[in-house]
Design a protein around this motif. Structure first.
Motif, short mmCIF file in Angstrom:
data_model
loop_
_atom_site.label_atom_id
_atom_site.label_comp_id
_atom_site.label_asym_id
_atom_site.label_seq_id
_atom_site.Cartn_x
_atom_site.Cartn_y
_atom_site.Cartn_z
N ILE A 127 43.06 45.46 38.20
CA ILE A 127 42.88 44.09 37.73
C ILE A 127 41.63 43.52 38.41
N THR A 128 40.93 42.65 37.75
CA THR A 128 39.75 42.05 38.37
C THR A 128 40.17 40.89 39.28
N ALA A 129 39.37 40.65 40.29
CA ALA A 129 39.61 39.51 41.17
C ALA A 129 39.54 38.22 40.37
N ASP A 130 38.63 38.15 39.41
CA ASP A 130 38.51 36.95 38.57
C ASP A 130 39.80 36.68 37.79
N ALA A 131 40.45 37.73 37.29
CA ALA A 131 41.70 37.55 36.55
C ALA A 131 42.81 37.05 37.47
N VAL A 132 42.85 37.57 38.69
CA VAL A 132 43.85 37.11 39.66
C VAL A 132 43.61 35.63 39.98
N LEU A 133 42.37 35.29 40.31
CA LEU A 133 42.05 33.93 40.71
C LEU A 133 42.12 32.94 39.55
N GLY A 134 41.93 33.44 38.33
CA GLY A 134 41.97 32.58 37.15
C GLY A 134 43.36 32.45 36.54
N GLY A 135 44.36 33.06 37.18
CA GLY A 135 45.73 32.96 36.67
C GLY A 135 45.95 33.70 35.37
N GLN A 136 45.19 34.77 35.14
CA GLN A 136 45.28 35.51 33.89
C GLN A 136 46.26 36.67 33.94
N VAL A 137 46.96 36.81 35.04
CA VAL A 137 47.86 37.95 35.20
C VAL A 137 49.16 37.48 35.87
#
Length: 85
Positions: free
Chosen positions: A15-25
């Motif tokens: 998973i990308t760090a951006d997805a984690v930080l953006g609440g996408q996962v």
């Protein structure tokens, strides 16, 4: 920003760090104990700060950092994570 499907996450285990930080996962249904988080070098900035922000965020939800590695002269940085609970 689109949500990362649980099926895609379970297959790729990355998973990308951006997805984690953006609440996408949502990792509550993630079936595996280990996960790789990746951050890519962006023009003029390192991928390391967002990677470590994602690591800190995940540590609040029962994940611990196992290892960090850099690939391609730092263009991609990875954090190996393990679920503790």
């Amino acid at each position: 920003m689109a949500l990362v499907s649980p099926q895609k996450l379970a297959q790729e285990r990355v998973i990308t760090a951006d997805a984690v930080l953006g609440g996408q996962v949502d990792l509550r249904a993630y079936p595996h104990r280990h996960l790789m988080v990746i951050a890519r070098h962006k023009w003029g900035s390192s991928g390391f700060p967002p990677l470590m922000e994602a690591v800190e965020h995940l540590s609040n939800y029962g994940w611990e950092l196992v290892n960090v590695l850099s690939v391609g002269e730092g263009h991609h940085v990875y954090a190996a994570m393990r679920r503790t609970a």
